[in-house]
Design a protein around this motif. Structure first.
Motif, PDB file in Angstrom:
ATOM      1  N   VAL A  42      -1.648   5.555  12.062  1.00  0.00           N
ATOM      2  CA  VAL A  42      -1.979   5.699  10.635  1.00  0.00           C
ATOM      3  C   VAL A  42      -3.312   4.973  10.409  1.00  0.00           C
ATOM      4  CG1 VAL A  42      -1.283   5.059   8.284  1.00  0.00           C
ATOM      5  CG2 VAL A  42       0.440   5.817   9.932  1.00  0.00           C
ATOM      6  N   PRO A  43      -4.315   5.663   9.822  1.00  0.00           N
ATOM      7  CA  PRO A  43      -5.615   5.007   9.629  1.00  0.00           C
ATOM      8  C   PRO A  43      -5.514   3.782   8.711  1.00  0.00           C
ATOM      9  CG  PRO A  43      -5.593   7.231   8.668  1.00  0.00           C
ATOM     10  CD  PRO A  43      -4.291   7.035   9.350  1.00  0.00           C
ATOM     11  N   ASN A  44      -6.363   2.764   8.980  1.00  0.00           N
ATOM     12  CA  ASN A  44      -6.282   1.499   8.245  1.00  0.00           C
ATOM     13  C   ASN A  44      -6.373   1.663   6.733  1.00  0.00           C
ATOM     14  OD1 ASN A  44      -5.884   0.015  10.485  1.00  0.00           O
ATOM     15  ND2 ASN A  44      -7.995  -0.721  10.680  1.00  0.00           N
ATOM     16  N   GLU A  45      -7.136   2.685   6.271  1.00  0.00           N
ATOM     17  CA  GLU A  45      -7.278   2.838   4.812  1.00  0.00           C
ATOM     18  C   GLU A  45      -5.984   3.284   4.135  1.00  0.00           C
ATOM     19  OE1 GLU A  45      -9.133   4.303   7.092  1.00  0.00           O
ATOM     20  OE2 GLU A  45      -9.254   6.470   6.800  1.00  0.00           O
ATOM     21  N   ARG A  46      -4.991   3.696   4.935  1.00  0.00           N
ATOM     22  CA  ARG A  46      -3.685   4.051   4.355  1.00  0.00           C
ATOM     23  C   ARG A  46      -2.635   2.956   4.588  1.00  0.00           C
ATOM     24  NH1 ARG A  46      -1.818   9.190   6.570  1.00  0.00           N
ATOM     25  NH2 ARG A  46      -3.773   9.857   7.506  1.00  0.00           N
ATOM     26  N   VAL A  47      -3.111   1.780   4.983  1.00  0.00           N
ATOM     27  CA  VAL A  47      -2.200   0.647   5.186  1.00  0.00           C
ATOM     28  C   VAL A  47      -2.507  -0.404   4.117  1.00  0.00           C
ATOM     29  CG1 VAL A  47      -1.465  -1.155   6.794  1.00  0.00           C
ATOM     30  CG2 VAL A  47      -2.107   1.113   7.652  1.00  0.00           C
ATOM     31  N   PHE A  48      -1.502  -0.773   3.335  1.00  0.00           N
ATOM     32  CA  PHE A  48      -1.742  -1.693   2.222  1.00  0.00           C
ATOM     33  C   PHE A  48      -1.717  -3.150   2.701  1.00  0.00           C
ATOM     34  CE2 PHE A  48      -0.877  -4.193  -1.540  1.00  0.00           C
ATOM     35  CZ  PHE A  48      -1.771  -3.640  -2.442  1.00  0.00           C
ATOM     36  N   VAL A  49      -2.747  -3.888   2.319  1.00  0.00           N
ATOM     37  CA  VAL A  49      -2.867  -5.298   2.727  1.00  0.00           C
ATOM     38  C   VAL A  49      -3.208  -6.158   1.508  1.00  0.00           C
ATOM     39  CG1 VAL A  49      -4.184  -6.939   4.133  1.00  0.00           C
ATOM     40  CG2 VAL A  49      -3.666  -4.676   5.052  1.00  0.00           C
ATOM     41  N   ASN A  50      -2.425  -7.205   1.259  1.00  0.00           N
ATOM     42  CA  ASN A  50      -2.819  -8.192   0.238  1.00  0.00           C
ATOM     43  C   ASN A  50      -2.599  -9.630   0.732  1.00  0.00           C
ATOM     44  OD1 ASN A  50      -0.065  -8.485   0.045  1.00  0.00           O
ATOM     45  ND2 ASN A  50       0.105  -7.895  -2.106  1.00  0.00           N
ATOM     46  N   LEU A  51      -2.359  -9.778   2.052  1.00  0.00           N
ATOM     47  CA  LEU A  51      -2.080 -11.130   2.556  1.00  0.00           C
ATOM     48  C   LEU A  51      -3.300 -12.026   2.480  1.00  0.00           C
ATOM     49  CD1 LEU A  51      -1.539 -11.577   6.395  1.00  0.00           C
ATOM     50  CD2 LEU A  51      -3.180 -10.014   5.438  1.00  0.00           C
ATOM     51  N   ASP A  52      -4.499 -11.454   2.345  1.00  0.00           N
ATOM     52  CA  ASP A  52      -5.688 -12.280   2.157  1.00  0.00           C
ATOM     53  C   ASP A  52      -5.554 -13.132   0.890  1.00  0.00           C
ATOM     54  OD1 ASP A  52      -5.767  -9.647   1.010  1.00  0.00           O
ATOM     55  OD2 ASP A  52      -7.823 -10.021   0.358  1.00  0.00           O
ATOM     56  N   LYS A  53      -4.823 -12.627  -0.127  1.00  0.00           N
ATOM     57  CA  LYS A  53      -4.692 -13.345  -1.406  1.00  0.00           C
ATOM     58  C   LYS A  53      -3.464 -14.259  -1.465  1.00  0.00           C
ATOM     59  CE  LYS A  53      -4.540  -9.553  -3.910  1.00  0.00           C
ATOM     60  NZ  LYS A  53      -4.381  -8.716  -5.111  1.00  0.00           N
ATOM     61  N   TYR A  54      -2.416 -13.880  -0.717  1.00  0.00           N
ATOM     62  CA  TYR A  54      -1.127 -14.578  -0.908  1.00  0.00           C
ATOM     63  C   TYR A  54      -0.543 -15.201   0.354  1.00  0.00           C
ATOM     64  CZ  TYR A  54      -1.408 -11.586  -5.030  1.00  0.00           C
ATOM     65  OH  TYR A  54      -1.827 -10.944  -6.161  1.00  0.00           O
ATOM     66  N   GLY A  55      -1.064 -14.920   1.535  1.00  0.00           N
ATOM     67  CA  GLY A  55      -0.443 -15.380   2.769  1.00  0.00           C
ATOM     68  C   GLY A  55       0.916 -14.734   2.947  1.00  0.00           C
TER      69      GLY A  55
END
Ligand code: ACO
Length: 334
Positions: free
Chosen positions: A277-290
Motif C-alpha cells: 500500500v503506497p505511503n500516501e494511503r497510510v495514516f500517520v499522526n505519531l509525530d504529534k502524539y507518540g
C-alpha cells in the motif's frame, strides 16, 4: 482467533471522536532531561512531540471528552447508549472499571460498562467484541473507547522508553447498519502469551505488589525489549492485516486508507511496504502524539475520518500490536 461464521446483521461505525491533553512535550525538552537527542528520537521513531495530561487529569476524563465527541458525530444521545467498553492499561483505579466512571460522566445510565486490557490492541479487541454483541442482538449500539495516561506509568529516567509514550483518548460509536450503509467487514485478533516478558509493567499486581521496600524501584513503569517487540510487531501486523484484507475480499488497490498502530514510523513503513500500500494511503499522526497504546488507533481513526482521508463507501484497514503479545486488525467499509 478466526472468524468462522459471517454475521447476519451488519454493524457500522456511526461516529468517531478523540481528545488529547493541551500540554505538549517536545523532543527538545526530553533531550534536556535524559541522555538523548531530538535527532535520535525523530530518526529512530518518527515522533516529534507527545501530549501529557495534567497531574489531576484522569484516563476517564480524557475518555469522556472523546466519547462525547463520538456520540455527537454519530448523532446518538448518551441516554440511548447501551454498551460502553473501555480499552486501557492505565485505569483510573484497579476497580471499579474506568468505563463505569465514563458512564457516570456521560449520564449514560442505561449502558452496561466494563474495561478490557489488551494494551495497544485493546481498541480493536473492543471493536470485535462490540460488533459481535450488536450483531447477536444483545445490544443495539455501543461506544468503544481507547484511553490512556501512559505518562503515569513511564519511567522518566529511562531514555529507551520515556521518549516513546504519550496520553490521550479516542472513541467510536457502533450500531446496526441500515441497508446500503458501510459495515465492519472482517476482524482478526491474536495473542502470544509466551512473550509476556517483552513488554510489561512488572509491579502493582499480585505477582509483584508495590511495598514500602520497593516503592522507588520504578516497578510500576513500562519495561520493554524494544528490538524484539519491533520484529514481532512487523510480522504479526502484516499477517493480521492480510487476513482481514483477504476475508473482506479486498486488494491493496481497493484500500483507501490503512490506519496502523502509532508506535514507530519504521514499523509503519515496513507494514505499508509488505502490504504493497503506497505511503500516501497510510495514516500517520505519531509525530504529534507518540505511542498512546490503546488510544493510538482510536485517535488516528478519528483524525483520519475528520480530515477526509477516506469517505463513505471507501474500504479502510486498521491494524494494531501490543503487550501480551497481542495483535488485531479490522477491514471496514466506511
Ligand atoms: N536516545 C539515544 N539513544 C538511545 C535511546 C534514546 N532515547 N534509546 C535507546 N538508545 C540507544 C540504546 O542504548 C542502544 O545503544 P547501544 O547500541 O550502545 O547499546 C541504541 O540506541 C540502539 O537501541 P535499540 O533499542 O536497538 O534501538 P532501536 O533501533 O531498536 O529503537 C525503539 C528502539 C524505538 C524502542 C524500537 O525498538 C521500537 O520502536 N520498538 C517497538 C516498540 C513498539 O512497537 N511497541 C508497541 C507496543 S507498546 C505497548 O503495548 C504499550
Amino acid at each position: 482467533m478466526s472468524q468462522l461464521t459471517p454475521s447476519i446483521l451488519s454493524v457500522c461505525i456511526a461516529g468517531t471522536g478523540s481528545y488529547v491533553p493541551e500540554r505538549i512535550l517536545t523532543n527538545a525538552e526530553l533531550a534536556q532531561r535524559v541522555d538523548t537527542s531530538e535527532e535520535w528520537i525523530l530518526s529512530r521513531t518518527g515522533i516529534r512531540e507527545r501530549r501529557i495530561a495534567a497531574a489531576e487529569e484522569t484516563t476517564s476524563q480524557m475518555g469522556t471528552h472523546a466519547a462525547r465527541r463520538a456520540l455527537d458525530n454519530a448523532g446518538l444521545s448518551a441516554d440511548e447508549l447501551e454498551l460502553i467498553i473501555v480499552a486501557t492499561i492505565t485505569p483510573d483505579t484497579p476497580t471499579p472499571a474506568t468505563a463505569c466512571y465514563i458512564q457516570h460522566n456521560l449520564g449514560a445510565s442505561r449502558a452496561v460498562a466494563f474495561d478490557i486490557s489488551a494494551a495497544c490492541s485493546g481498541f480493536l479487541y473492543a471493536m470485535k467484541l462490540a460488533k459481535r454483541l450488536i450483531a447477536s442482538g444483545a445490544f443495539k449500539n455501543a461506544i468503544i473507547i481507547g484511553a490512556e495516561k501512559l505518562s503515569a506509568v513511564t519511567n522518566w529516567e529511562d531514555r529507551s522508553t520515556c521518549v516513546l509514550f504519550g496520553d490521550g483518548a479516542g472513541a467510536a460509536v457502533l450500531r446496526l447498519a441500515a441497508p446500503g450503509e458501510g459495515s465492519i467487514l472482517a476482524t482478526e485478533m491474536g495473542t502470544d502469551g509466551n512473550l509476556t516478558h517483552l513488554l510489561k509493567i512488572p509491579g502493582g499486581g499480585t505477582a509483584c505488589p508495590i511495598t514500602a521496600a520497593n516503592v522507588n524501584d520504578q516497578l510500576f513503569t513500562l519495561n520493554m525489549l524494544g528490538k524484539e517487540v519491533f520484529k514481532h510487531a512487523v510480522n504479526r501486523m502484516k499477517e493480521a492485516a492480510e487476513k482481514v484484507i483477504e476475508r473482506a475480499g479486498l486488494t491493496a488497490e481497493s484500500i483507501a486508507c490503512v490506519i496502523p498502530h502509532q508506535a514507530n514510523l519504521r514499523i509503519i513503513d515496513a507494514i505499508a511496504d509488505r502490504l504493497a500500500v503506497p505511503n500516501e494511503r497510510v495514516f500517520v499522526n505519531l509525530d504529534k502524539y507518540g505511542n498512546t497504546s490503546a488510544a493510538a488507533i482510536a485517535i488516528a481513526l478519528d483524525e483520519a475520518n475528520r480530515s477526509g482521508a477516506f469517505k463513505r463507501g471507501d474500504n479502510i484497514v486498521l491494524v494494531v500490536f501490543g503487550a501480551g503479545l497481542t495483535w488485531a486488525a479490522a477491514a471496514i467499509r466506511w
